[in-house]
Design a protein around this motif. Structure first.
Motif, PDB file in Angstrom:
ATOM      1  N   THR A 170       7.625  14.576  -8.219  1.00  0.00           N
ATOM      2  CA  THR A 170       8.566  14.266  -7.135  1.00  0.00           C
ATOM      3  C   THR A 170       8.216  12.908  -6.524  1.00  0.00           C
ATOM      4  O   THR A 170       9.104  12.083  -6.289  1.00  0.00           O
ATOM      5  CB  THR A 170       8.502  15.347  -6.029  1.00  0.00           C
ATOM      6  OG1 THR A 170       8.645  16.621  -6.635  1.00  0.00           O
ATOM      7  CG2 THR A 170       9.573  15.155  -4.971  1.00  0.00           C
ATOM      8  N   ALA A 171       6.934  12.689  -6.279  1.00  0.00           N
ATOM      9  CA  ALA A 171       6.513  11.417  -5.667  1.00  0.00           C
ATOM     10  C   ALA A 171       6.906  10.242  -6.559  1.00  0.00           C
ATOM     11  O   ALA A 171       7.480   9.263  -6.081  1.00  0.00           O
ATOM     12  CB  ALA A 171       5.003  11.432  -5.430  1.00  0.00           C
ATOM     13  N   ILE A 172       6.638  10.354  -7.848  1.00  0.00           N
ATOM     14  CA  ILE A 172       6.964   9.266  -8.781  1.00  0.00           C
ATOM     15  C   ILE A 172       8.455   8.991  -8.789  1.00  0.00           C
ATOM     16  O   ILE A 172       8.901   7.843  -8.791  1.00  0.00           O
ATOM     17  CB  ILE A 172       6.469   9.617 -10.217  1.00  0.00           C
ATOM     18  CG1 ILE A 172       4.945   9.687 -10.250  1.00  0.00           C
ATOM     19  CG2 ILE A 172       6.985   8.620 -11.240  1.00  0.00           C
ATOM     20  CD1 ILE A 172       4.254   8.390  -9.933  1.00  0.00           C
ATOM     21  N   SER A 173       9.234  10.062  -8.745  1.00  0.00           N
ATOM     22  CA  SER A 173      10.694   9.866  -8.801  1.00  0.00           C
ATOM     23  C   SER A 173      11.232   9.214  -7.529  1.00  0.00           C
ATOM     24  O   SER A 173      12.282   8.593  -7.538  1.00  0.00           O
ATOM     25  CB  SER A 173      11.403  11.194  -9.054  1.00  0.00           C
ATOM     26  OG  SER A 173      11.337  11.996  -7.890  1.00  0.00           O
ATOM     27  N   LEU A 174      10.506   9.345  -6.425  1.00  0.00           N
ATOM     28  CA  LEU A 174      10.980   8.782  -5.159  1.00  0.00           C
ATOM     29  C   LEU A 174      10.428   7.386  -4.867  1.00  0.00           C
ATOM     30  O   LEU A 174      10.909   6.693  -3.981  1.00  0.00           O
ATOM     31  CB  LEU A 174      10.619   9.713  -4.009  1.00  0.00           C
ATOM     32  CG  LEU A 174      11.329  11.075  -3.985  1.00  0.00           C
ATOM     33  CD1 LEU A 174      10.735  11.971  -2.919  1.00  0.00           C
ATOM     34  CD2 LEU A 174      12.822  10.906  -3.779  1.00  0.00           C
ATOM     35  N   LEU A 175       9.415   7.006  -5.619  1.00  0.00           N
ATOM     36  CA  LEU A 175       8.773   5.709  -5.314  1.00  0.00           C
ATOM     37  C   LEU A 175       9.432   4.543  -6.069  1.00  0.00           C
ATOM     38  O   LEU A 175       9.990   4.726  -7.114  1.00  0.00           O
ATOM     39  CB  LEU A 175       7.273   5.769  -5.647  1.00  0.00           C
ATOM     40  CG  LEU A 175       6.444   6.538  -4.627  1.00  0.00           C
ATOM     41  CD1 LEU A 175       5.063   6.849  -5.172  1.00  0.00           C
ATOM     42  CD2 LEU A 175       6.301   5.750  -3.323  1.00  0.00           C
ATOM     43  N   ASN A 225       0.829  -1.210   0.000  1.00  0.00           N
ATOM     44  CA  ASN A 225       0.000   0.000   0.000  1.00  0.00           C
ATOM     45  C   ASN A 225       0.865   1.261   0.000  1.00  0.00           C
ATOM     46  O   ASN A 225       2.000   1.238   0.458  1.00  0.00           O
ATOM     47  CB  ASN A 225      -0.909   0.005   1.235  1.00  0.00           C
ATOM     48  CG  ASN A 225      -1.899  -1.150   1.236  1.00  0.00           C
ATOM     49  OD1 ASN A 225      -2.371  -1.564   0.185  1.00  0.00           O
ATOM     50  ND2 ASN A 225      -2.207  -1.677   2.411  1.00  0.00           N
ATOM     51  N   LEU A 226       0.266   2.346  -0.507  1.00  0.00           N
ATOM     52  CA  LEU A 226       0.906   3.658  -0.384  1.00  0.00           C
ATOM     53  C   LEU A 226       0.020   4.479   0.539  1.00  0.00           C
ATOM     54  O   LEU A 226      -1.199   4.561   0.318  1.00  0.00           O
ATOM     55  CB  LEU A 226       1.005   4.348  -1.750  1.00  0.00           C
ATOM     56  CG  LEU A 226       1.917   3.700  -2.781  1.00  0.00           C
ATOM     57  CD1 LEU A 226       1.830   4.438  -4.116  1.00  0.00           C
ATOM     58  CD2 LEU A 226       3.364   3.686  -2.277  1.00  0.00           C
ATOM     59  N   ILE A 227       0.623   5.055   1.574  1.00  0.00           N
ATOM     60  CA  ILE A 227      -0.165   5.731   2.601  1.00  0.00           C
ATOM     61  C   ILE A 227       0.290   7.190   2.686  1.00  0.00           C
ATOM     62  O   ILE A 227       1.468   7.462   2.928  1.00  0.00           O
ATOM     63  CB  ILE A 227       0.036   5.030   3.963  1.00  0.00           C
ATOM     64  CG1 ILE A 227      -0.371   3.550   3.858  1.00  0.00           C
ATOM     65  CG2 ILE A 227      -0.751   5.738   5.056  1.00  0.00           C
ATOM     66  CD1 ILE A 227      -0.079   2.725   5.107  1.00  0.00           C
ATOM     67  N   ARG A 257       4.124   1.869   2.348  1.00  0.00           N
ATOM     68  CA  ARG A 257       5.105   2.949   2.467  1.00  0.00           C
ATOM     69  C   ARG A 257       4.373   4.235   2.822  1.00  0.00           C
ATOM     70  O   ARG A 257       3.370   4.578   2.190  1.00  0.00           O
ATOM     71  CB  ARG A 257       5.854   3.124   1.150  1.00  0.00           C
ATOM     72  CG  ARG A 257       7.102   2.255   1.136  1.00  0.00           C
ATOM     73  CD  ARG A 257       7.897   2.481  -0.109  1.00  0.00           C
ATOM     74  NE  ARG A 257       7.184   1.989  -1.269  1.00  0.00           N
ATOM     75  CZ  ARG A 257       7.607   2.170  -2.528  1.00  0.00           C
ATOM     76  NH1 ARG A 257       8.711   2.846  -2.755  1.00  0.00           N
ATOM     77  NH2 ARG A 257       6.940   1.671  -3.545  1.00  0.00           N
ATOM     78  N   VAL A 258       4.865   4.925   3.828  1.00  0.00           N
ATOM     79  CA  VAL A 258       4.192   6.143   4.287  1.00  0.00           C
ATOM     80  C   VAL A 258       4.887   7.368   3.678  1.00  0.00           C
ATOM     81  O   VAL A 258       6.096   7.555   3.826  1.00  0.00           O
ATOM     82  CB  VAL A 258       4.200   6.243   5.831  1.00  0.00           C
ATOM     83  CG1 VAL A 258       3.520   7.532   6.282  1.00  0.00           C
ATOM     84  CG2 VAL A 258       3.501   5.030   6.456  1.00  0.00           C
ATOM     85  N   ILE A 259       4.087   8.155   2.967  1.00  0.00           N
ATOM     86  CA  ILE A 259       4.595   9.373   2.326  1.00  0.00           C
ATOM     87  C   ILE A 259       4.051  10.573   3.093  1.00  0.00           C
ATOM     88  O   ILE A 259       2.831  10.741   3.208  1.00  0.00           O
ATOM     89  CB  ILE A 259       4.108   9.458   0.867  1.00  0.00           C
ATOM     90  CG1 ILE A 259       4.528   8.208   0.094  1.00  0.00           C
ATOM     91  CG2 ILE A 259       4.609  10.727   0.191  1.00  0.00           C
ATOM     92  CD1 ILE A 259       3.791   8.055  -1.233  1.00  0.00           C
ATOM     93  N   LEU A 260       4.941  11.390   3.619  1.00  0.00           N
ATOM     94  CA  LEU A 260       4.509  12.614   4.309  1.00  0.00           C
ATOM     95  C   LEU A 260       4.524  13.773   3.324  1.00  0.00           C
ATOM     96  O   LEU A 260       5.539  14.033   2.668  1.00  0.00           O
ATOM     97  CB  LEU A 260       5.462  12.911   5.481  1.00  0.00           C
ATOM     98  CG  LEU A 260       5.382  14.315   6.105  1.00  0.00           C
ATOM     99  CD1 LEU A 260       3.989  14.603   6.662  1.00  0.00           C
ATOM    100  CD2 LEU A 260       6.433  14.471   7.209  1.00  0.00           C
ATOM    101  N   LEU A 261       3.409  14.481   3.239  1.00  0.00           N
ATOM    102  CA  LEU A 261       3.342  15.707   2.442  1.00  0.00           C
ATOM    103  C   LEU A 261       3.370  16.889   3.392  1.00  0.00           C
ATOM    104  O   LEU A 261       2.609  16.930   4.368  1.00  0.00           O
ATOM    105  CB  LEU A 261       2.036  15.753   1.638  1.00  0.00           C
ATOM    106  CG  LEU A 261       1.864  14.730   0.534  1.00  0.00           C
ATOM    107  CD1 LEU A 261       0.585  15.008  -0.241  1.00  0.00           C
ATOM    108  CD2 LEU A 261       3.064  14.736  -0.399  1.00  0.00           C
ATOM    109  N   ASP A 262       4.226  17.841   3.097  1.00  0.00           N
ATOM    110  CA  ASP A 262       4.318  19.025   3.955  1.00  0.00           C
ATOM    111  C   ASP A 262       4.508  20.254   3.081  1.00  0.00           C
ATOM    112  O   ASP A 262       5.446  20.314   2.289  1.00  0.00           O
ATOM    113  CB  ASP A 262       5.504  18.864   4.917  1.00  0.00           C
ATOM    114  CG  ASP A 262       5.554  19.984   5.942  1.00  0.00           C
ATOM    115  OD1 ASP A 262       4.622  20.826   5.966  1.00  0.00           O
ATOM    116  OD2 ASP A 262       6.517  20.029   6.716  1.00  0.00           O
ATOM    117  N   CYS A 263       3.593  21.230   3.239  1.00  0.00           N
ATOM    118  CA  CYS A 263       3.724  22.437   2.413  1.00  0.00           C
ATOM    119  C   CYS A 263       4.189  23.623   3.248  1.00  0.00           C
ATOM    120  O   CYS A 263       4.203  24.757   2.759  1.00  0.00           O
ATOM    121  CB  CYS A 263       2.410  22.730   1.688  1.00  0.00           C
ATOM    122  SG  CYS A 263       1.007  23.057   2.757  1.00  0.00           S
TER     123      CYS A 263
END
Ligand code: S3P
Length: 162
Positions: free
Chosen positions: A157-162, A3-5, A95-101
């Protein structure tokens, strides 16, 4: 386990990015806020107002526990879900993805938003909540992405890091 979280503060763009990732990878999208609203047939604002925040948090735990037993999901978490330690074991299901703006952009996006019960106490409350939560989000995250720019940039960015 695949999963992607997506976690992060209100306004960080979790739902928007989750939609793009689900489309891109052909995975199923679950937004915990939308899922709870669907199951309850009422808004989150209504749940907070009628039954209180603790009731909403229990529903979040029940849901993430259930989702953690499934595969191939992109899960957009409500902003408080990853803050609750009870839920941490269930975040290991992907995998946990943190988004921070950042706080300034966060305030621009959510200050005065009537649909989110936790923005009702104003600017200082949002800032202290953000500061309290930031290290907790960071501790559960496998990947951290700056989401202060537009969605296309965040997606790339997300695609490049996954
Ligand atoms: C909350 C964030 C909201 C929603 C609820 C509580 C929080 O989700 O779950 O209003 O505690 O930060 P979003 O992050 O999608 O706005």
């Amino acid at each position: 386990m695949n999963n992607l979280i997506l976690c992060g503060f209100m306004g960080s763009g979790k739902t928007t990015l989750a939609k793009r990732l689900a489309e891109h990878f052909g995975m199923e999208l679950i937004d915990t806020d939308a899922e709870i609203e669907k199951r309850e047939n009422r808004s989150i604002a209504d749940i907070f107002a009628t039954d209180g925040e603790a009731c909403f948090r229990a529903k979040e735990t029940e849901l993430i526990k259930e989702l953690s037993a499934r595969d191939n999901l992109v899960i957009a978490l409500g902003g408080g879900l990853a803050v609750n330690e009870k839920n941490h074991p269930y975040l290991k299901s992907g995998r946990v993805i943190l988004l921070d703006c950042g706080i300034e952009e966060t305030l621009k996006r959510i200050e005065g938003d009537k649909s989110r019960p936790l923005t009702a106490n104003g600017r200082e409350d949002i800032i202290s909540r953000y500061n309290f939560r930031r290290p907790i989000y960071e501790a559960v995250a496998d990947i951290i992405i700056d989401s202060s720019e537009d969605i296309d940039r965040t997606f790339k960015t997300a695609i490049s890091l996954l």
